[in-house]
Scaffold this active site. Structure first.
Site, PDB file in Angstrom:
ATOM      1  N   ARG A 218       0.845  -1.194   0.000  1.00 31.46           N
ATOM      2  CA  ARG A 218       0.000   0.000   0.000  1.00 31.46           C
ATOM      3  C   ARG A 218       0.875   1.236   0.000  1.00 31.46           C
ATOM      4  O   ARG A 218       1.960   1.243   0.599  1.00 31.46           O
ATOM      5  CB  ARG A 218      -0.861   0.060   1.274  1.00 31.46           C
ATOM      6  CG  ARG A 218      -2.182  -0.666   1.191  1.00 31.46           C
ATOM      7  CD  ARG A 218      -3.167   0.036   0.255  1.00 31.46           C
ATOM      8  NE  ARG A 218      -4.417  -0.687   0.166  1.00 31.46           N
ATOM      9  CZ  ARG A 218      -4.668  -1.720  -0.639  1.00 31.46           C
ATOM     10  NH1 ARG A 218      -3.725  -2.166  -1.452  1.00 31.46           N
ATOM     11  NH2 ARG A 218      -5.850  -2.296  -0.655  1.00 31.46           N
TER      12      ARG A 218
ATOM     13  N   HIS B  36      -0.698   0.429  -9.692  1.00 33.86           N
ATOM     14  CA  HIS B  36      -1.488  -0.412  -8.788  1.00 33.86           C
ATOM     15  C   HIS B  36      -2.211  -1.531  -9.567  1.00 33.86           C
ATOM     16  O   HIS B  36      -3.452  -1.605  -9.578  1.00 33.86           O
ATOM     17  CB  HIS B  36      -2.494   0.434  -7.987  1.00 33.86           C
ATOM     18  CG  HIS B  36      -2.957  -0.235  -6.730  1.00 33.86           C
ATOM     19  ND1 HIS B  36      -3.310   0.458  -5.595  1.00 33.86           N
ATOM     20  CD2 HIS B  36      -3.147  -1.539  -6.430  1.00 33.86           C
ATOM     21  CE1 HIS B  36      -3.690  -0.391  -4.658  1.00 33.86           C
ATOM     22  NE2 HIS B  36      -3.601  -1.617  -5.140  1.00 33.86           N
TER      23      HIS B  36
ATOM     24  N   GLU C  85      -1.891   8.012  -4.137  1.00 36.74           N
ATOM     25  CA  GLU C  85      -2.141   7.637  -5.532  1.00 36.74           C
ATOM     26  C   GLU C  85      -3.589   7.987  -5.927  1.00 36.74           C
ATOM     27  O   GLU C  85      -4.466   7.981  -5.073  1.00 36.74           O
ATOM     28  CB  GLU C  85      -1.867   6.128  -5.729  1.00 36.74           C
ATOM     29  CG  GLU C  85      -2.775   5.223  -4.931  1.00 36.74           C
ATOM     30  CD  GLU C  85      -2.382   3.746  -5.056  1.00 36.74           C
ATOM     31  OE1 GLU C  85      -1.205   3.399  -4.856  1.00 36.74           O
ATOM     32  OE2 GLU C  85      -3.292   2.953  -5.348  1.00 36.74           O
TER      33      GLU C  85
END
Ligand code: 8YV
Length: 332
Positions: free
Chosen positions: A240, A287, A269
């Site tokens: 993360r 991601h 993000e």
């Protein structure tokens, strides 16, 4: 009896939305707008269930504004977008999608680590810029993956799957740090060695982060931790954003205090720290560690299974706070 109403907060497979329509009144979001908090609260008003992704934050304010809500089903294994204590206090069942993405995410984590060690992105950019005119003995020399020491911070399901790839496929020595030590039966086939965090940082040739985000893991890797790493080491984050202090990492990469990094997740993000965009020795991906067609479909199906079971009085397969008994059936 009135059917329960659910919000599908982001665009997902139409077949999965269709499946939900067989059970519920569905308010979906085919245009894939990312709701602001007030939009999310407005769309959730009067609904019993929510199908969410990492982009929807379910906190106490949202829960307080939506007292009919009984279940929030996240299409993700990570659930730091949920305030679980608030969900439990308000009797809202929260679910996630573990297991179905473990191997896919481990494939990607390993690939990102290899791409980082072998400078694949940097050398590809060089080739595309037309700068490749001749061979040189030291052109894009990186560091070996096979036989190297693989350090894993966060030895859960995905961490163990990455360790298996390293130990069994690439002859890597595996060291790890985790909140709790694995059993001897889990360690033995990988010859995995449990070490303290400082030892992990000092000894790893390739450090991979696979721990969940929480206030305790915020900036688990910052300037002080990066300073302990070998100057030849690589750092890969498939966990993360926020676990790494991205500003400190950008400085460490620029000053070559570590060799390279591979990042699939970022603080704040989809924004990426500008310092990371400026340095060549980092592989950046948006991601996508769980992004295969089959796995994203399994994740969506599992989130739907959770929603259907919870609102139809069944047993949701993967609850996060199973102490909450989801009320069955209709609204109210
Ligand atoms: C998701 C993830 O794609 O499962 C997780 O925790 O990070 C990813 O697999 C993302 O969170 C979207 O929900």
């Amino acid at each position: 009896m009135t059917r329960p109403s659910v919000l599908v907060a982001r665009a997902v497979f139409p077949e999965v939305v269709q499946r939900l329509r067989e059970h519920f009144e569905v308010d979906d979001n085919p245009s894939d707008t990312i709701f602001t908090k007030s939009e999310l609260m407005a769309r959730l008003a009067g609904k019993q269930g929510a199908f969410t992704t990492g982009s929807e934050r379910i906190d106490d304010e949202v829960l307080a504004a939506c007292p009919q809500l009984k279940v929030v089903a996240n299409m993700a294994v990570g659930y730091n977008n949920f305030d679980i204590a608030a969900c439990t206090a308000r009797g809202v069942l929260a679910t996630n999608t573990p297991d179905v993405l473990t191997e896919t995410t481990a494939d990607f984590g390993f690939a990102l680590m290899m791409a980082t060690a072998r400078r694949m992105a940097e050398s590809e950019h060089y080739l595309r810029r037309g700068e490749w005119t001749r061979w040189a003995y030291d052109m894009f020399t990186g560091s070996d993956v096979h036989g190297a020491t693989l350090g894993i911070l966060g030895m859960g399901r995905i961490g163990q799957a990455i360790a298996r790839r390293g130990a069994l496929g690439f002859g890597m020595k595996v060291i790890y740090h985790n909140r709790s030590r694995l059993t001897a039966e889990q360690e033995q086939p990988l010859a995995a060695r449990y070490v303290d965090k400082a030892t992990l940082l000092r000894e790893a040739d390739h450090l991979v982060l696979v721990l969940p985000y929480s206030p305790q893991s915020h900036h688990a890797i910052g300037a002080a931790e990066l300073a302990l790493m070998k100057p030849t080491a690589t750092l890969t984050n498939v966990a993360r954003g926020g676990i790494v202090d991205d500003a400190a990492l950008a400085v460490a990469l620029r000053e070559r205090r570590i060799a390279a990094a591979g990042l699939d997740v970022f603080e704040g993000e989809p924004a990426v720290h500008p310092g990371l965009l400026e340095v060549p020795n980092v592989v950046l991906t948006p991601h996508i560690a769980s992004a295969t067609v089959a796995t994203r479909r399994r994740m969506a199906d599992l989130a739907a299974d959770n929603l259907i079971a919870a609102l139809n009085g069944g047993t949701p397969p993967t609850p996060i706070n199973p102490q909450v008994r989801a009320a069955s059936g209709g609204p109210g």
